[in-house]
Scaffold this motif. Structure first.
Motif, PDB file in Angstrom:
ATOM      1  N   UNK A  21      -5.178   7.995  26.638  1.00  0.00           N
ATOM      2  CA  UNK A  21      -5.795   9.271  26.310  1.00  0.00           C
ATOM      3  C   UNK A  21      -5.359  10.435  27.208  1.00  0.00           C
ATOM      4  N   UNK A  22      -5.057  10.251  28.506  1.00  0.00           N
ATOM      5  CA  UNK A  22      -4.661  11.429  29.296  1.00  0.00           C
ATOM      6  C   UNK A  22      -3.386  12.095  28.772  1.00  0.00           C
ATOM      7  N   UNK A  23      -2.394  11.278  28.393  1.00  0.00           N
ATOM      8  CA  UNK A  23      -1.166  11.825  27.846  1.00  0.00           C
ATOM      9  C   UNK A  23      -1.433  12.510  26.504  1.00  0.00           C
ATOM     10  N   UNK A  24      -2.268  11.877  25.679  1.00  0.00           N
ATOM     11  CA  UNK A  24      -2.565  12.431  24.361  1.00  0.00           C
ATOM     12  C   UNK A  24      -3.281  13.775  24.460  1.00  0.00           C
ATOM     13  N   UNK A  25      -4.081  13.950  25.502  1.00  0.00           N
ATOM     14  CA  UNK A  25      -4.812  15.210  25.677  1.00  0.00           C
ATOM     15  C   UNK A  25      -3.946  16.319  26.256  1.00  0.00           C
ATOM     16  N   UNK A  26      -2.788  15.979  26.779  1.00  0.00           N
ATOM     17  CA  UNK A  26      -1.882  17.017  27.254  1.00  0.00           C
ATOM     18  C   UNK A  26      -1.695  17.107  28.747  1.00  0.00           C
ATOM     19  N   UNK A  27      -2.177  16.124  29.498  1.00  0.00           N
ATOM     20  CA  UNK A  27      -1.898  16.124  30.933  1.00  0.00           C
ATOM     21  C   UNK A  27      -0.426  15.784  31.150  1.00  0.00           C
ATOM     22  N   UNK A  28       0.193  16.491  32.083  1.00  0.00           N
ATOM     23  CA  UNK A  28       1.619  16.317  32.338  1.00  0.00           C
ATOM     24  C   UNK A  28       1.864  15.073  33.188  1.00  0.00           C
ATOM     25  N   UNK A  29       3.081  14.543  33.074  1.00  0.00           N
ATOM     26  CA  UNK A  29       3.430  13.320  33.791  1.00  0.00           C
ATOM     27  C   UNK A  29       3.231  13.479  35.286  1.00  0.00           C
ATOM     28  N   UNK A  30       3.608  14.644  35.836  1.00  0.00           N
ATOM     29  CA  UNK A  30       3.459  14.842  37.281  1.00  0.00           C
ATOM     30  C   UNK A  30       1.983  14.909  37.687  1.00  0.00           C
ATOM     31  N   UNK A  31       1.128  15.410  36.795  1.00  0.00           N
ATOM     32  CA  UNK A  31      -0.307  15.428  37.082  1.00  0.00           C
ATOM     33  C   UNK A  31      -0.874  14.010  37.100  1.00  0.00           C
ATOM     34  N   UNK A  32      -0.426  13.193  36.182  1.00  0.00           N
ATOM     35  CA  UNK A  32      -0.893  11.810  36.137  1.00  0.00           C
ATOM     36  C   UNK A  32      -0.372  11.021  37.329  1.00  0.00           C
ATOM     37  N   UNK A  33       0.877  11.289  37.726  1.00  0.00           N
ATOM     38  CA  UNK A  33       1.420  10.619  38.915  1.00  0.00           C
ATOM     39  C   UNK A  33       0.591  10.960  40.147  1.00  0.00           C
ATOM     40  N   UNK A  34       0.223  12.238  40.272  1.00  0.00           N
ATOM     41  CA  UNK A  34      -0.577  12.667  41.423  1.00  0.00           C
ATOM     42  C   UNK A  34      -1.964  12.040  41.393  1.00  0.00           C
ATOM     43  N   UNK A  35      -2.537  11.925  40.204  1.00  0.00           N
ATOM     44  CA  UNK A  35      -3.860  11.318  40.083  1.00  0.00           C
ATOM     45  C   UNK A  35      -3.812   9.842  40.456  1.00  0.00           C
ATOM     46  N   UNK A  36      -2.810   9.123  39.989  1.00  0.00           N
ATOM     47  CA  UNK A  36      -2.698   7.702  40.332  1.00  0.00           C
ATOM     48  C   UNK A  36      -2.403   7.511  41.809  1.00  0.00           C
ATOM     49  N   UNK A  37      -1.680   8.450  42.402  1.00  0.00           N
ATOM     50  CA  UNK A  37      -1.455   8.377  43.847  1.00  0.00           C
ATOM     51  C   UNK A  37      -2.778   8.513  44.598  1.00  0.00           C
ATOM     52  N   UNK A  38      -3.631   9.422  44.119  1.00  0.00           N
ATOM     53  CA  UNK A  38      -4.947   9.591  44.739  1.00  0.00           C
ATOM     54  C   UNK A  38      -5.780   8.321  44.578  1.00  0.00           C
ATOM     55  N   UNK A  39      -5.692   7.676  43.422  1.00  0.00           N
ATOM     56  CA  UNK A  39      -6.404   6.415  43.206  1.00  0.00           C
ATOM     57  C   UNK A  39      -5.965   5.388  44.244  1.00  0.00           C
ATOM     58  N   UNK A  40      -4.655   5.342  44.500  1.00  0.00           N
ATOM     59  CA  UNK A  40      -4.111   4.345  45.422  1.00  0.00           C
ATOM     60  C   UNK A  40      -4.461   4.625  46.878  1.00  0.00           C
ATOM     61  N   UNK A  41      -4.626   5.898  47.223  1.00  0.00           N
ATOM     62  CA  UNK A  41      -4.773   6.268  48.636  1.00  0.00           C
ATOM     63  C   UNK A  41      -6.215   6.528  49.061  1.00  0.00           C
ATOM     64  N   UNK A  42      -7.158   6.421  48.133  1.00  0.00           N
ATOM     65  CA  UNK A  42      -8.561   6.704  48.442  1.00  0.00           C
ATOM     66  C   UNK A  42      -9.427   5.529  47.978  1.00  0.00           C
ATOM     67  N   UNK A  43     -10.699   5.498  48.400  1.00  0.00           N
ATOM     68  CA  UNK A  43     -11.616   4.442  47.914  1.00  0.00           C
ATOM     69  C   UNK A  43     -12.139   4.718  46.502  1.00  0.00           C
ATOM     70  N   UNK A  44     -11.276   5.206  45.623  1.00  0.00           N
ATOM     71  CA  UNK A  44     -11.652   5.579  44.255  1.00  0.00           C
ATOM     72  C   UNK A  44     -12.425   4.460  43.566  1.00  0.00           C
ATOM     73  N   UNK A  45     -11.905   3.228  43.684  1.00  0.00           N
ATOM     74  CA  UNK A  45     -12.483   2.115  42.923  1.00  0.00           C
ATOM     75  C   UNK A  45     -13.916   1.811  43.341  1.00  0.00           C
ATOM     76  N   UNK A  46     -14.278   2.115  44.571  1.00  0.00           N
ATOM     77  CA  UNK A  46     -15.627   1.788  45.030  1.00  0.00           C
ATOM     78  C   UNK A  46     -16.532   3.016  45.066  1.00  0.00           C
ATOM     79  N   UNK A  47     -15.952   4.207  45.228  1.00  0.00           N
ATOM     80  CA  UNK A  47     -16.756   5.418  45.381  1.00  0.00           C
ATOM     81  C   UNK A  47     -16.995   6.188  44.079  1.00  0.00           C
ATOM     82  N   UNK A  48     -16.070   6.096  43.137  1.00  0.00           N
ATOM     83  CA  UNK A  48     -16.111   6.976  41.965  1.00  0.00           C
ATOM     84  C   UNK A  48     -16.464   6.286  40.652  1.00  0.00           C
ATOM     85  N   UNK A  49     -16.246   4.986  40.578  1.00  0.00           N
ATOM     86  CA  UNK A  49     -16.387   4.277  39.302  1.00  0.00           C
ATOM     87  C   UNK A  49     -17.770   3.634  39.213  1.00  0.00           C
ATOM     88  N   UNK A  50     -18.519   4.007  38.182  1.00  0.00           N
ATOM     89  CA  UNK A  50     -19.874   3.483  38.003  1.00  0.00           C
ATOM     90  C   UNK A  50     -19.884   2.303  37.033  1.00  0.00           C
TER      91      UNK A  50
END
Length: 199
Positions: free
Chosen positions: A51-80
């Motif tokens: 869905x992110x690609x389908x909605x129009x997010x650019x590849x570089x934006x998605x790369x940056x978002x996944x980098x943030x997922x990898x470098x932060x406690x995203x999985x424990x702090x943000x996901x309910x």
């Protein structure tokens, strides 16, 4: 070898995101924070996996978002957790002979650790987390001789059902996983799986 008089419980394989954890809302919020753009137009579940690609997010934006997922406690702090997950896990916990494996494709150098922390937060005392690409999940299910497998990725469920015909394979119903599901039981809730398995 089966020991006489011993009850052998079910072996469960349970996916995380899209089954126990609400990944999409958390990733949507991350994209908004990083890009300043909220392109979400869906009223409920997105109707497609990517869905992110389908909605129009650019590849570089998605790369940056996944980098943030990898470098932060995203999985424990943000996901309910989804509603009802605590009840589902409590019911499974009441069957101490059952064995639970949490099988996920989460990414990042500490994804396994963060996933274990998240599972403890929702009531799993000693979680066993296995990291696997989606394509490798059928091999795990077969190798671990799982009796029940739950995922939200339809192709993974179909491949697992084909490779492991004795396993009860469930796909948790979402907008992004519609389609024919031969050999796979489509369910609307985790509690429905417990009912089908007589728990």
């Amino acid at each position: 070898m089966v020991l006489r008089g011993c009850h052998l419980g079910l072996r469960w394989g349970i996916d995380l995101d899209g089954v126990l954890a609400q990944f999409n809302p958390a990733f949507r919020q991350l994209l908004v924070e990083q890009t300043g753009r909220d392109l979400w137009t869906y009223h409920a579940d997105p109707p497609i996996w990517d869905w992110p690609e389908a909605l129009g997010y650019f590849a570089e934006e998605l790369d940056a978002a996944w980098e943030a997922v990898c470098l932060t406690p995203f999985w424990v702090d943000k996901v309910e957790a989804y509603p009802g997950v605590d009840t589902f896990l409590h019911q499974l916990d009441s069957h101490p002979d059952d064995v639970l494996y949490f099988i996920t494709s989460r990414v990042g150098p500490r994804a396994k650790h963060y996933t274990e922390c998240w599972l403890r937060q929702v009531g799993v005392r000693n979680p066993t987390v296995l990291m696997a690409e989606a394509a490798d999940k059928p091999l795990l299910v077969e190798g671990l001789r799982l009796g029940v497998f739950v995922d939200d990725h339809l192709l993974t469920c179909l491949r697992t059902a084909q490779a492991c015909p004795r396993c009860h394979v469930y796909v948790l119903n979402h907008g992004w996983n519609q389609g024919e599901a031969e050999g796979v039981a489509r369910v609307d809730s985790l509690l429905e799986i417990l009912e089908r398995e007589g728990i």
